[in-house]
Design a protein around this motif. Structure first.
Motif, PDB file in Angstrom:
ATOM      1  N   ARG A   1       0.829  -1.197   0.000  1.00  0.00           N
ATOM      2  CA  ARG A   1       0.000   0.000   0.000  1.00  0.00           C
ATOM      3  C   ARG A   1       0.873   1.262   0.000  1.00  0.00           C
ATOM      4  O   ARG A   1       0.633   2.194  -0.758  1.00  0.00           O
ATOM      5  CB  ARG A   1      -0.923   0.000   1.211  1.00  0.00           C
ATOM      6  CG  ARG A   1      -1.938   1.154   1.225  1.00  0.00           C
ATOM      7  CD  ARG A   1      -2.617   1.273   2.591  1.00  0.00           C
ATOM      8  NE  ARG A   1      -3.148  -0.005   3.045  1.00  0.00           N
ATOM      9  CZ  ARG A   1      -4.336  -0.478   2.692  1.00  0.00           C
ATOM     10  NH1 ARG A   1      -5.124   0.220   1.896  1.00  0.00           N
ATOM     11  NH2 ARG A   1      -4.748  -1.653   3.165  1.00  0.00           N
ATOM     12  N   ARG A   2       1.903   1.269   0.834  1.00  0.00           N
ATOM     13  CA  ARG A   2       2.808   2.423   0.896  1.00  0.00           C
ATOM     14  C   ARG A   2       3.521   2.629  -0.436  1.00  0.00           C
ATOM     15  O   ARG A   2       3.668   3.763  -0.916  1.00  0.00           O
ATOM     16  CB  ARG A   2       3.813   2.238   2.023  1.00  0.00           C
ATOM     17  CG  ARG A   2       3.217   2.373   3.423  1.00  0.00           C
ATOM     18  CD  ARG A   2       4.302   2.516   4.483  1.00  0.00           C
ATOM     19  NE  ARG A   2       5.172   1.348   4.549  1.00  0.00           N
ATOM     20  CZ  ARG A   2       4.917   0.272   5.287  1.00  0.00           C
ATOM     21  NH1 ARG A   2       3.807   0.207   6.024  1.00  0.00           N
ATOM     22  NH2 ARG A   2       5.757  -0.747   5.304  1.00  0.00           N
ATOM     23  N   LEU A   3       3.970   1.542  -1.029  1.00  0.00           N
ATOM     24  CA  LEU A   3       4.648   1.642  -2.327  1.00  0.00           C
ATOM     25  C   LEU A   3       3.707   2.165  -3.393  1.00  0.00           C
ATOM     26  O   LEU A   3       4.092   3.012  -4.221  1.00  0.00           O
ATOM     27  CB  LEU A   3       5.188   0.270  -2.738  1.00  0.00           C
ATOM     28  CG  LEU A   3       6.450  -0.214  -2.043  1.00  0.00           C
ATOM     29  CD1 LEU A   3       6.656  -1.701  -2.281  1.00  0.00           C
ATOM     30  CD2 LEU A   3       7.655   0.580  -2.540  1.00  0.00           C
ATOM     31  N   TYR A   4       2.478   1.659  -3.403  1.00  0.00           N
ATOM     32  CA  TYR A   4       1.525   2.063  -4.428  1.00  0.00           C
ATOM     33  C   TYR A   4       1.227   3.557  -4.345  1.00  0.00           C
ATOM     34  O   TYR A   4       1.218   4.252  -5.371  1.00  0.00           O
ATOM     35  CB  TYR A   4       0.222   1.267  -4.309  1.00  0.00           C
ATOM     36  CG  TYR A   4      -0.739   1.580  -5.426  1.00  0.00           C
ATOM     37  CD1 TYR A   4      -0.595   0.986  -6.673  1.00  0.00           C
ATOM     38  CD2 TYR A   4      -1.763   2.509  -5.258  1.00  0.00           C
ATOM     39  CE1 TYR A   4      -1.450   1.293  -7.723  1.00  0.00           C
ATOM     40  CE2 TYR A   4      -2.625   2.822  -6.301  1.00  0.00           C
ATOM     41  CZ  TYR A   4      -2.460   2.211  -7.526  1.00  0.00           C
ATOM     42  OH  TYR A   4      -3.294   2.539  -8.570  1.00  0.00           O
ATOM     43  N   PHE A   5       1.000   4.053  -3.147  1.00  0.00           N
ATOM     44  CA  PHE A   5       0.599   5.454  -2.992  1.00  0.00           C
ATOM     45  C   PHE A   5       1.773   6.424  -2.867  1.00  0.00           C
ATOM     46  O   PHE A   5       1.632   7.594  -3.238  1.00  0.00           O
ATOM     47  CB  PHE A   5      -0.326   5.610  -1.774  1.00  0.00           C
ATOM     48  CG  PHE A   5      -1.703   5.079  -2.002  1.00  0.00           C
ATOM     49  CD1 PHE A   5      -2.619   5.784  -2.770  1.00  0.00           C
ATOM     50  CD2 PHE A   5      -2.089   3.850  -1.477  1.00  0.00           C
ATOM     51  CE1 PHE A   5      -3.894   5.288  -3.008  1.00  0.00           C
ATOM     52  CE2 PHE A   5      -3.361   3.349  -1.703  1.00  0.00           C
ATOM     53  CZ  PHE A   5      -4.271   4.073  -2.469  1.00  0.00           C
ATOM     54  N   SER A   6       2.918   5.953  -2.394  1.00  0.00           N
ATOM     55  CA  SER A   6       4.038   6.876  -2.147  1.00  0.00           C
ATOM     56  C   SER A   6       5.312   6.526  -2.900  1.00  0.00           C
ATOM     57  O   SER A   6       6.237   7.350  -2.950  1.00  0.00           O
ATOM     58  CB  SER A   6       4.348   6.913  -0.639  1.00  0.00           C
ATOM     59  OG  SER A   6       3.215   7.304   0.094  1.00  0.00           O
ATOM     60  N   GLY A   7       5.396   5.338  -3.462  1.00  0.00           N
ATOM     61  CA  GLY A   7       6.620   4.920  -4.115  1.00  0.00           C
ATOM     62  C   GLY A   7       7.731   4.692  -3.106  1.00  0.00           C
ATOM     63  O   GLY A   7       7.480   4.508  -1.916  1.00  0.00           O
ATOM     64  N   HIS A   8       8.950   4.707  -3.581  1.00  0.00           N
ATOM     65  CA  HIS A   8      10.130   4.585  -2.718  1.00  0.00           C
ATOM     66  C   HIS A   8      11.153   5.569  -3.244  1.00  0.00           C
ATOM     67  O   HIS A   8      11.961   5.235  -4.107  1.00  0.00           O
ATOM     68  CB  HIS A   8      10.661   3.154  -2.737  1.00  0.00           C
ATOM     69  CG  HIS A   8      11.634   2.867  -1.635  1.00  0.00           C
ATOM     70  ND1 HIS A   8      11.876   1.601  -1.164  1.00  0.00           N
ATOM     71  CD2 HIS A   8      12.432   3.695  -0.887  1.00  0.00           C
ATOM     72  CE1 HIS A   8      12.770   1.656  -0.203  1.00  0.00           C
ATOM     73  NE2 HIS A   8      13.126   2.917  -0.026  1.00  0.00           N
ATOM     74  N   PHE A   9      11.089   6.784  -2.725  1.00  0.00           N
ATOM     75  CA  PHE A   9      11.889   7.893  -3.252  1.00  0.00           C
ATOM     76  C   PHE A   9      13.375   7.574  -3.268  1.00  0.00           C
ATOM     77  O   PHE A   9      14.072   7.837  -4.253  1.00  0.00           O
ATOM     78  CB  PHE A   9      11.630   9.162  -2.425  1.00  0.00           C
ATOM     79  CG  PHE A   9      12.415  10.351  -2.890  1.00  0.00           C
ATOM     80  CD1 PHE A   9      12.040  11.054  -4.022  1.00  0.00           C
ATOM     81  CD2 PHE A   9      13.552  10.762  -2.197  1.00  0.00           C
ATOM     82  CE1 PHE A   9      12.778  12.141  -4.467  1.00  0.00           C
ATOM     83  CE2 PHE A   9      14.293  11.852  -2.631  1.00  0.00           C
ATOM     84  CZ  PHE A   9      13.904  12.535  -3.768  1.00  0.00           C
ATOM     85  N   GLU A  10      13.868   6.973  -2.186  1.00  0.00           N
ATOM     86  CA  GLU A  10      15.297   6.684  -2.085  1.00  0.00           C
ATOM     87  C   GLU A  10      15.774   5.715  -3.158  1.00  0.00           C
ATOM     88  O   GLU A  10      16.930   5.759  -3.582  1.00  0.00           O
ATOM     89  CB  GLU A  10      15.632   6.125  -0.697  1.00  0.00           C
ATOM     90  CG  GLU A  10      15.471   7.112   0.448  1.00  0.00           C
ATOM     91  CD  GLU A  10      14.020   7.266   0.898  1.00  0.00           C
ATOM     92  OE1 GLU A  10      13.136   6.565   0.331  1.00  0.00           O
ATOM     93  OE2 GLU A  10      13.769   8.090   1.790  1.00  0.00           O
ATOM     94  N   HIS A  11      14.888   4.838  -3.596  1.00  0.00           N
ATOM     95  CA  HIS A  11      15.240   3.869  -4.632  1.00  0.00           C
ATOM     96  C   HIS A  11      14.855   4.339  -6.036  1.00  0.00           C
ATOM     97  O   HIS A  11      15.096   3.634  -7.015  1.00  0.00           O
ATOM     98  CB  HIS A  11      14.560   2.527  -4.350  1.00  0.00           C
ATOM     99  CG  HIS A  11      15.114   1.809  -3.170  1.00  0.00           C
ATOM    100  ND1 HIS A  11      14.636   0.580  -2.761  1.00  0.00           N
ATOM    101  CD2 HIS A  11      16.106   2.128  -2.293  1.00  0.00           C
ATOM    102  CE1 HIS A  11      15.305   0.178  -1.689  1.00  0.00           C
ATOM    103  NE2 HIS A  11      16.192   1.109  -1.385  1.00  0.00           N
ATOM    104  N   GLY A  12      14.223   5.496  -6.128  1.00  0.00           N
ATOM    105  CA  GLY A  12      13.803   5.994  -7.431  1.00  0.00           C
ATOM    106  C   GLY A  12      12.587   5.293  -7.983  1.00  0.00           C
ATOM    107  O   GLY A  12      12.406   5.219  -9.207  1.00  0.00           O
ATOM    108  N   VAL A  13      11.735   4.761  -7.093  1.00  0.00           N
ATOM    109  CA  VAL A  13      10.516   4.072  -7.523  1.00  0.00           C
ATOM    110  C   VAL A  13       9.335   5.029  -7.394  1.00  0.00           C
ATOM    111  O   VAL A  13       9.022   5.488  -6.300  1.00  0.00           O
ATOM    112  CB  VAL A  13      10.255   2.807  -6.681  1.00  0.00           C
ATOM    113  CG1 VAL A  13       8.964   2.117  -7.139  1.00  0.00           C
ATOM    114  CG2 VAL A  13      11.441   1.845  -6.766  1.00  0.00           C
ATOM    115  N   THR A  14       8.693   5.342  -8.513  1.00  0.00           N
ATOM    116  CA  THR A  14       7.576   6.278  -8.540  1.00  0.00           C
ATOM    117  C   THR A  14       6.305   5.628  -8.000  1.00  0.00           C
ATOM    118  O   THR A  14       6.090   4.429  -8.188  1.00  0.00           O
ATOM    119  CB  THR A  14       7.312   6.745  -9.993  1.00  0.00           C
ATOM    120  OG1 THR A  14       8.524   7.283 -10.527  1.00  0.00           O
ATOM    121  CG2 THR A  14       6.224   7.801 -10.059  1.00  0.00           C
ATOM    122  N   ALA A  15       5.469   6.424  -7.361  1.00  0.00           N
ATOM    123  CA  ALA A  15       4.184   5.917  -6.864  1.00  0.00           C
ATOM    124  C   ALA A  15       3.319   5.440  -8.026  1.00  0.00           C
ATOM    125  O   ALA A  15       3.170   6.144  -9.034  1.00  0.00           O
ATOM    126  CB  ALA A  15       3.460   7.011  -6.087  1.00  0.00           C
TER     127      ALA A  15
END
Length: 199
Positions: A117-131
């Motif tokens: 859920r966190r990945l889907y809505f917020s991504g992972h900024f430090e890894h360069g993964v967009t929401a």
């Protein structure tokens, strides 16, 4: 001479529209004859490796069938199934499955779902993964040529995300490749688990 993707798609749709003599075959007949073994009569796939088509966006499904037909998207099985379809038949099949009700998956993996859920809505900024919600929306239902992801089979989602990351599935506009190029297997598993439970 190089032909652009949009031109190739239009040529495929135009060719299929005029390929058959007489009227288009009813969608229900085509589903019974060539779709139901993998995708089910109501778009609820028979195996988790196959995508659910129920509730999927009409324009997205129509384009994917054209992509399989022209070879833009690779699948020997799907190419055989759509090769003789007209443009009208592809659209009718898409409308048929889109009108069916999708049943989301049930999962007790609460921690994994919350990570997804966190990945889907917020991504992972430090890894360069967009929401994911940037394109697929807060409900996971996409729009037009963007697919609905909500309620999809976990195994299918995992396979497609890995395929985009590894370039074994290509996308004409390359957006998905840049979105997932830095995503880990664990993150893929989590976001797929979350998406499968969305209604």
């Amino acid at each position: 001479m190089k032909i652009g993707y949009a031109a190739l798609l239009m040529l495929a749709l135009a060719a299929t529209a005029s390929a058959q003599a007489g009227e288009d075959r009813p969608a229900e007949k085509l589903v019974r004859e060539r779709c139901h073994k993998c995708h089910g009569l109501n778009g609820e796939s028979s195996e988790p490796e196959f995508p659910k088509l129920a509730g999927q966006n009409v324009d997205y499904m129509t384009r994917q069938m054209a992509n399989f037909k022209t070879g833009v998207r690779k699948s020997t099985r799907m190419k055989e199934k759509v090769e003789d379809l007209s443009g009208g038949e592809m659209r009718a099949l898409a409308e048929y499955f889109s009108a069916k009700t999708l049943v989301p998956e049930r999962s007790g993996r609460t921690e994994l779902i919350e990570t997804g859920r966190r990945l889907y809505f917020s991504g992972h900024f430090e890894h360069g993964v967009t929401a994911c919600t940037t394109c697929h929306g807060p409900l996971g239902r996409g729009a037009l040529y963007l697919p609905r992801l909500a309620g999809q089979n976990v195994q299918y989602l995992v396979a497609q995300l890995r395929a985009f990351r590894d370039f074994s599935r290509t996308s004409p506009n390359m957006v998905m490749h840049t979105v997932v190029e830095n995503i880990s297997d664990a993150e893929i598993d989590a976001v797929a688990e979350f998406l499968s439970t969305m209604e």
